[in-house]
Design a protein around this motif. Structure first.
Motif, mmCIF file in Angstrom:
data_model
loop_
_atom_site.group_PDB
_atom_site.id
_atom_site.type_symbol
_atom_site.label_atom_id
_atom_site.label_comp_id
_atom_site.label_asym_id
_atom_site.label_seq_id
_atom_site.Cartn_x
_atom_site.Cartn_y
_atom_site.Cartn_z
ATOM 1 N N ASN A 415 1.899 21.905 -10.517
ATOM 2 C CA ASN A 415 2.361 23.126 -11.190
ATOM 3 C C ASN A 415 3.838 23.057 -11.558
ATOM 4 O O ASN A 415 4.226 23.378 -12.692
ATOM 5 C CB ASN A 415 2.129 24.356 -10.307
ATOM 6 N N ASP A 419 5.048 23.024 -15.439
ATOM 7 C CA ASP A 419 5.502 24.312 -15.970
ATOM 8 C C ASP A 419 6.305 24.195 -17.259
ATOM 9 O O ASP A 419 6.122 24.969 -18.195
ATOM 10 C CB ASP A 419 6.365 25.037 -14.923
ATOM 11 N N TYR A 423 2.806 25.208 -19.600
ATOM 12 C CA TYR A 423 2.602 26.635 -19.342
ATOM 13 C C TYR A 423 3.238 27.414 -20.486
ATOM 14 O O TYR A 423 4.408 27.209 -20.816
ATOM 15 C CB TYR A 423 3.232 27.018 -18.000
ATOM 16 N N SER A 427 6.940 26.431 -21.957
ATOM 17 C CA SER A 427 6.653 25.137 -22.574
ATOM 18 C C SER A 427 7.804 24.678 -23.453
ATOM 19 O O SER A 427 8.212 25.374 -24.384
ATOM 20 C CB SER A 427 5.368 25.239 -23.410
ATOM 21 N N ASP A 437 -3.136 28.048 -18.921
ATOM 22 C CA ASP A 437 -2.355 29.047 -18.198
ATOM 23 C C ASP A 437 -3.156 29.639 -17.039
ATOM 24 O O ASP A 437 -2.643 29.781 -15.917
ATOM 25 C CB ASP A 437 -1.932 30.177 -19.136
ATOM 26 N N MET A 440 -3.575 27.144 -14.222
ATOM 27 C CA MET A 440 -2.331 26.939 -13.481
ATOM 28 C C MET A 440 -2.006 28.143 -12.606
ATOM 29 O O MET A 440 -1.519 27.997 -11.476
ATOM 30 C CB MET A 440 -1.185 26.624 -14.448
ATOM 31 N N ASP A 441 -2.274 29.349 -13.105
ATOM 32 C CA ASP A 441 -2.082 30.548 -12.282
ATOM 33 C C ASP A 441 -3.011 30.523 -11.067
ATOM 34 O O ASP A 441 -2.622 30.910 -9.961
ATOM 35 C CB ASP A 441 -2.360 31.807 -13.112
#
Length: 506
Positions: A415, A419, A423, A427, A437, A440-441
């Motif tokens: 992560n 990021d 993300y 980005s 997204d 990753m969350d």
């Protein structure tokens, strides 16, 4: 037949002037270790530092709450300024600071310095890439002088490993010095700044008030030498004791020198191109696929890096949690690249391409080779290569459509590595994918390594197809040293740490 290397007159002049300036022991008898590094740190304020050489220098002057201990390729976390730490609930970490720690200006370390450091990095007006390490921090509070609580927005994996990248600064010095803090930083480390001359050198001396074991040498010096040939010549002459990023084509030269040795180690760094989605051609998936297909990664590794690493098969390096070993190396097919370009009607619009010189192993040669591969496929690239201190501001401003960079996954939790590139909110190139997204969350709130590994593998599969970046290979760390050096070991994170290094001339 023995090869003879001829250096230009200007290079020889620089080398001879450097030789005249220093030895392992200075004229007044003090001990000194000198490191030849390939890039300027651009700032010694550790809240702004975003480059390997800067990390290495700052590691001697600053300390974080916790840091990485690396033994036999295994990474563990241990307390530094934090004597102890614990997860008191799913959102809150408690840190108890060491007693008796002082900054270089004599001010005692307290929880307020930790709070100030983290909050300043999170301040939108401060504008630092280090915010990626702390984006899930909700609040920092203190209890007395030596207890700090860090509360996160959600249950957060990787916070402790991320904090290893956040050295603590002295608030009073930051406020008093203002912009001068970039060149006269104040930390708690075993060495303190003496001089920083941009694109020249950084000199430190031992801090007598250090709380732990003192540094071995009286002084440390990092000489900034972007040209590979200059670093090698300085190592050969004895002007520097350690030289990073030895050129792959000079490894045998170093090995054959009875006064030198070379360390080649794996790293956690992915060398890649970041693509700028503001360019209408880059925003087309077929164009990005053509770019990737045009790159012969095997050739880069075998012919330029002399086989000292492996081609990339993922946006993550091996050794990180959830590395997807099932993905193949990105394919090479120049004819398919040409077909895709014709299919979308690419009209030869110039594509701006940029890369640094001296920061990474053979970086100039890599970029020149890839630019040639792009042109062979029919892509009209305009390549610019600059010293790192000049390159990185243009990189940060998204000046280039295709920009070369090496990114290390310091936390082994993807992560924080991802990021800044994948993300949507942060980005670098403007890539946005709602599915990425969401995954990753989900990942950052998943504390079980087995469960999160499957999420990370899925993200890698998506990025493999979307190509928001073009991974090339995993950076090899090739460090040359003088025989007689002891107490130095290369690290997976590529930090050059010489606080315990000695040199005795053989």
């Amino acid at each position: 037949m023995k090869k003879v290397f001829v250096f230009p007159a200007l290079v020889l002049l620089v080398i001879f002037s450097l030789i005249a300036c220093s030895n392992s022991t200075t004229s007044n008898g003090t001990s000194e270790i000198i490191v030849g590094t390939g890039a300027d740190p651009t700032s010694l304020d550790p809240r702004k530092t975003w480059s390997g050489p800067g990390y290495s220098m700052n590691a001697h002057m600053f300390e974080p709450l916790v840091f990485r201990k690396i033994d036999n390729g295994q990474v563990t976390i241990e307390g530094v300024l934090a004597e102890s730490y614990e997860n008191v609930d799913e959102l809150t970490w408690k840190f108890t600071l060491r007693k008796g720690v002082t900054f270089h200006n004599g001010v005692p370390l307290t929880g307020e310095a930790v709070k100030f450091t983290i909050e300043s990095i999170l301040d939108p007006e401060f504008n630092t890439p280090l915010v990626t390490w702390l984006r899930d921090v909700e609040e920092v509070t203190t209890e007395g002088d030596l207890v700090v609580y860090i509360k996160t927005k959600t249950p957060t994996r990787g916070l402790i490993t991320s904090l290893a990248q956040v050295p603590i600064v002295e608030p009073g010095a930051v406020k008093e010095l203002g912009a001068e803090f970039n060149v006269k930083p104040v930390g708690t480390g075993p060495y303190k700044i003496v001089e920083y001359v941009a694109n020249n050198n950084v000199v430190m001396e031992r801090y007598d008030g250090y709380w732990g074991e003192p540094g071995v040498n009286d002084r440390l010096q990092f000489r900034i030498m972007p040209e590979n040939s200059v670093r090698l010549a300085a190592l050969q002459s004895g002007d520097v004791h350690i030289a990073e990023n030895i050129s792959a084509d000079q490894i045998e030269t170093v090995r054959n020198n009875p006064d030198l040795d070379v360390h080649i180690t794996e790293t956690l760094r992915v060398n890649m191109y970041v693509l700028n989605f503001e360019n209408p051609w880059i925003s087309k998936p077929e164009f990005r696929q053509a770019l990737s297909l045009a790159i012969n990664r095997d050739s880069l590794v075998n012919n330029i890096l002399s086989g000292n690493t492996i081609p990339a098969s993922s946006v993550s390096p091996p050794g990180t949690i959830g590395f997807n070993k099932d993905l193949p190396v990105y394919p090479y097919d120049v004819e398919e690249a040409k077909r895709l370009l014709a299919e979308i009607g690419y009209d030869g619009t110039p594509i701006k391409m940029g890369g640094p010189v001296g920061r990474y192993a053979m970086d100039r040669q890599i970029n020149e080779a890839v630019a040639g591969m792009f042109k062979q496929a029919g892509i009209n690239v305009e390549l610019e290569t600059l010293e790192f201190s000049s390159y990185i501001p243009k990189y940060n401003e998204n000046f280039y459509d295709i920009a070369y960079i090496g990114i290390t996954d310091f936390t082994i939790n993807p992560n924080t590595h991802w990021d800044g590139y994948y993300y949507s909110e942060s980005s670098q190139g403007g890539y946005a994918n709602a599915e990425v997204d969401a995954l990753m969350d989900q990942a950052i709130q998943t504390l079980d390594n087995g469960e999160v590994a499957e999420i990370y593998k899925k993200v890698q599969e998506i990025l493999y197809k979307d190509l928001p970046t073009l991974p090339l290979y995993y950076e090899p760390h090739m460090v040359g040293v003088r025989k007689g050096i002891t107490g130095f070991s290369p690290r997976l994170d590529e930090y050059i740490i010489v606080r315990d290094t000695k040199f005795e001339k053989k």
